[in-house]
Design a protein around this motif. Structure first.
Motif, PDB file in Angstrom:
ATOM      1  N   ILE A   1       0.844  -1.194   0.000  1.00  0.00           N
ATOM      2  CA  ILE A   1       0.000   0.000   0.000  1.00  0.00           C
ATOM      3  C   ILE A   1       0.880   1.244   0.000  1.00  0.00           C
ATOM      4  O   ILE A   1       0.659   2.170  -0.758  1.00  0.00           O
ATOM      5  CB  ILE A   1      -0.938  -0.018   1.229  1.00  0.00           C
ATOM      6  CG1 ILE A   1      -1.835  -1.262   1.169  1.00  0.00           C
ATOM      7  CG2 ILE A   1      -1.792   1.254   1.284  1.00  0.00           C
ATOM      8  CD1 ILE A   1      -2.517  -1.605   2.475  1.00  0.00           C
ATOM      9  N   PHE A   2       1.887   1.262   0.862  1.00  0.00           N
ATOM     10  CA  PHE A   2       2.956   2.255   0.843  1.00  0.00           C
ATOM     11  C   PHE A   2       4.279   1.505   0.777  1.00  0.00           C
ATOM     12  O   PHE A   2       4.411   0.406   1.329  1.00  0.00           O
ATOM     13  CB  PHE A   2       2.963   3.127   2.108  1.00  0.00           C
ATOM     14  CG  PHE A   2       1.818   4.092   2.222  1.00  0.00           C
ATOM     15  CD1 PHE A   2       1.318   4.756   1.116  1.00  0.00           C
ATOM     16  CD2 PHE A   2       1.242   4.347   3.459  1.00  0.00           C
ATOM     17  CE1 PHE A   2       0.263   5.633   1.225  1.00  0.00           C
ATOM     18  CE2 PHE A   2       0.193   5.232   3.593  1.00  0.00           C
ATOM     19  CZ  PHE A   2      -0.301   5.885   2.471  1.00  0.00           C
ATOM     20  N   ARG A   3       5.284   2.120   0.140  1.00  0.00           N
ATOM     21  CA  ARG A   3       6.624   1.544   0.102  1.00  0.00           C
ATOM     22  C   ARG A   3       7.631   2.512   0.703  1.00  0.00           C
ATOM     23  O   ARG A   3       7.530   3.731   0.509  1.00  0.00           O
ATOM     24  CB  ARG A   3       7.051   1.210  -1.331  1.00  0.00           C
ATOM     25  CG  ARG A   3       6.393  -0.026  -1.917  1.00  0.00           C
ATOM     26  CD  ARG A   3       6.944  -0.320  -3.301  1.00  0.00           C
ATOM     27  NE  ARG A   3       6.333  -1.496  -3.903  1.00  0.00           N
ATOM     28  CZ  ARG A   3       6.779  -2.739  -3.741  1.00  0.00           C
ATOM     29  NH1 ARG A   3       7.854  -2.956  -2.999  1.00  0.00           N
ATOM     30  NH2 ARG A   3       6.179  -3.748  -4.336  1.00  0.00           N
ATOM     31  N   ALA A   4       8.601   1.966   1.432  1.00  0.00           N
ATOM     32  CA  ALA A   4       9.683   2.792   1.969  1.00  0.00           C
ATOM     33  C   ALA A   4      10.368   3.531   0.821  1.00  0.00           C
ATOM     34  O   ALA A   4      10.589   2.969  -0.251  1.00  0.00           O
ATOM     35  CB  ALA A   4      10.686   1.915   2.717  1.00  0.00           C
ATOM     36  N   GLY A   5      10.694   4.797   1.050  1.00  0.00           N
ATOM     37  CA  GLY A   5      11.317   5.622   0.027  1.00  0.00           C
ATOM     38  C   GLY A   5      10.342   6.538  -0.673  1.00  0.00           C
ATOM     39  O   GLY A   5      10.743   7.518  -1.314  1.00  0.00           O
TER      40      GLY A   5
ATOM     41  N   ILE B   1       5.619  -2.253   8.396  1.00  0.00           N
ATOM     42  CA  ILE B   1       6.872  -2.992   8.518  1.00  0.00           C
ATOM     43  C   ILE B   1       8.075  -2.147   8.114  1.00  0.00           C
ATOM     44  O   ILE B   1       7.938  -1.124   7.434  1.00  0.00           O
ATOM     45  CB  ILE B   1       6.860  -4.269   7.648  1.00  0.00           C
ATOM     46  CG1 ILE B   1       6.789  -3.881   6.160  1.00  0.00           C
ATOM     47  CG2 ILE B   1       5.697  -5.176   8.015  1.00  0.00           C
ATOM     48  CD1 ILE B   1       6.969  -5.059   5.208  1.00  0.00           C
ATOM     49  N   GLN B   2       9.240  -2.582   8.548  1.00  0.00           N
ATOM     50  CA  GLN B   2      10.511  -2.133   8.009  1.00  0.00           C
ATOM     51  C   GLN B   2      11.226  -3.366   7.498  1.00  0.00           C
ATOM     52  O   GLN B   2      11.172  -4.419   8.147  1.00  0.00           O
ATOM     53  CB  GLN B   2      11.351  -1.423   9.070  1.00  0.00           C
ATOM     54  CG  GLN B   2      10.798  -0.073   9.482  1.00  0.00           C
ATOM     55  CD  GLN B   2      11.618   0.589  10.576  1.00  0.00           C
ATOM     56  OE1 GLN B   2      12.090  -0.074  11.488  1.00  0.00           O
ATOM     57  NE2 GLN B   2      11.773   1.897  10.484  1.00  0.00           N
ATOM     58  N   GLU B   3      11.876  -3.271   6.352  1.00  0.00           N
ATOM     59  CA  GLU B   3      12.584  -4.423   5.797  1.00  0.00           C
ATOM     60  C   GLU B   3      13.834  -3.957   5.087  1.00  0.00           C
ATOM     61  O   GLU B   3      13.890  -2.827   4.574  1.00  0.00           O
ATOM     62  CB  GLU B   3      11.673  -5.217   4.849  1.00  0.00           C
ATOM     63  CG  GLU B   3      11.029  -4.402   3.751  1.00  0.00           C
ATOM     64  CD  GLU B   3       9.988  -5.188   2.958  1.00  0.00           C
ATOM     65  OE1 GLU B   3       9.886  -6.415   3.161  1.00  0.00           O
ATOM     66  OE2 GLU B   3       9.287  -4.567   2.145  1.00  0.00           O
ATOM     67  N   ASP B   4      14.865  -4.825   5.079  1.00  0.00           N
ATOM     68  CA  ASP B   4      16.108  -4.459   4.425  1.00  0.00           C
ATOM     69  C   ASP B   4      16.188  -5.115   3.046  1.00  0.00           C
ATOM     70  O   ASP B   4      15.266  -5.807   2.607  1.00  0.00           O
ATOM     71  CB  ASP B   4      17.320  -4.812   5.294  1.00  0.00           C
ATOM     72  CG  ASP B   4      17.412  -6.312   5.607  1.00  0.00           C
ATOM     73  OD1 ASP B   4      16.880  -7.121   4.822  1.00  0.00           O
ATOM     74  OD2 ASP B   4      18.022  -6.654   6.628  1.00  0.00           O
ATOM     75  N   LEU B   5      17.320  -4.904   2.368  1.00  0.00           N
ATOM     76  CA  LEU B   5      17.484  -5.407   1.005  1.00  0.00           C
ATOM     77  C   LEU B   5      17.522  -6.931   0.942  1.00  0.00           C
ATOM     78  O   LEU B   5      17.341  -7.517  -0.122  1.00  0.00           O
ATOM     79  CB  LEU B   5      18.765  -4.835   0.389  1.00  0.00           C
ATOM     80  CG  LEU B   5      18.774  -3.322   0.146  1.00  0.00           C
ATOM     81  CD1 LEU B   5      20.148  -2.883  -0.339  1.00  0.00           C
ATOM     82  CD2 LEU B   5      17.701  -2.926  -0.864  1.00  0.00           C
ATOM     83  N   TRP B   6      17.768  -7.575   2.088  1.00  0.00           N
ATOM     84  CA  TRP B   6      17.873  -9.032   2.120  1.00  0.00           C
ATOM     85  C   TRP B   6      16.570  -9.683   2.573  1.00  0.00           C
ATOM     86  O   TRP B   6      16.529 -10.889   2.816  1.00  0.00           O
ATOM     87  CB  TRP B   6      19.028  -9.437   3.036  1.00  0.00           C
ATOM     88  CG  TRP B   6      20.341  -8.933   2.495  1.00  0.00           C
ATOM     89  CD1 TRP B   6      21.163  -9.536   1.588  1.00  0.00           C
ATOM     90  CD2 TRP B   6      20.941  -7.678   2.813  1.00  0.00           C
ATOM     91  NE1 TRP B   6      22.250  -8.732   1.327  1.00  0.00           N
ATOM     92  CE2 TRP B   6      22.147  -7.585   2.063  1.00  0.00           C
ATOM     93  CE3 TRP B   6      20.605  -6.617   3.656  1.00  0.00           C
ATOM     94  CZ2 TRP B   6      22.995  -6.482   2.140  1.00  0.00           C
ATOM     95  CZ3 TRP B   6      21.454  -5.516   3.724  1.00  0.00           C
ATOM     96  CH2 TRP B   6      22.632  -5.457   2.980  1.00  0.00           C
TER      97      TRP B   6
END
Length: 230
Positions: free
Chosen positions: A42-46, A63-68
């Protein structure tokens, strides 16, 4: 929008407002409705946004999530709950969180910036809405403060006990359901799922808890018992 009134009435954002006032506000803030399938973003970080979302049906994960692909769940929003409001209230703010549908859902988007300027229709309930928005933001801070308290504990056991104790207090009962499945609970507490499952099994064997899927029952004990079994 009339079909969403039962959910909107129960939302703290519309507290103290009647149906006509709610519908007027929805028009004022350019409310729109979208449908999202499970696991869709729905929304994306950045990104940046002027919109905050309200879950009209289903539920979403913040949520927060990293590249991995490591995921940290900040909160779970059910029907009537808001998300994204701190970013929408600050023009140009870049999201450091993502919002994902945890199941098929409908989302109502509201343009927060329309609340933070003089209402074009000079509606009497405009100030009520701003006060409610402040209350919603304050509640979000309290929710994040709870999470910081839990993940700040040193061990997996301590994190689990901190979370379950807080949930028991929130439900005013030793028996309650939590909003997460096991993987989501591990992601929320920032712990390894296997290690968490091991600790849950130990806590059951030691007589501190009973559990079945997302239902937990706490068995009252004193502090010395907890220290003895660590």
């Amino acid at each position: 929008m009339e079909k969403y009134l039962p959910i909107l009435r129960s939302s703290p954002f519309f507290k103290g407002l009647n149906d006509n006032e709610i519908l007027s506000i929805l028009h004022c803030v350019n409310a729109t409705v979208i449908s999202k399938e499970r696991d869709s973003y729905i929304f994306r970080a950045g990104d940046s946004t002027e919109l905050m979302g309200l879950a009209a049906s289903g539920c979403v994960l913040v949520i927060q999530e990293d590249l991995w692909g490591h995921r940290n769940i900040l909160s779970k929003c059910h029907a009537g709950d808001f998300f994204g409001e701190p970013y929408a209230a600050r023009p140009g703010a870049v999201l450091n969180i993502s919002v994902v549908a945890d199941e098929d859902c409908e989302i109502i988007f509201l343009n927060v910036q329309r609340l933070l300027v003089t209402c074009p229709t000079a509606c009497e309930h405009h100030q009520k809405l701003i006060r409610n928005l402040v209350s919603v933001l304050a509640n979000k801070i309290l929710i994040l403060n709870d999470k910081i308290t839990h993940v700040g504990k040193r061990t997996t056991r301590d994190k689990l006990l901190s979370y379950l104790s807080a949930e028991s207090i929130r439900h005013s009962s030793l028996s309650f359901d939590i909003p997460f499945d096991r993987q989501q609970l591990a992601d929320y507490l920032c712990i390894d799922r296997a290690a968490m499952s091991t600790e849950i099994s130990k806590l059951q064997k030691e007589g501190f808890i009973k559990t079945n899927r997302n239902h937990f029952e706490l068995i009252a004990c004193n502090d010395t018992d907890l220290q003895t079994n660590k």
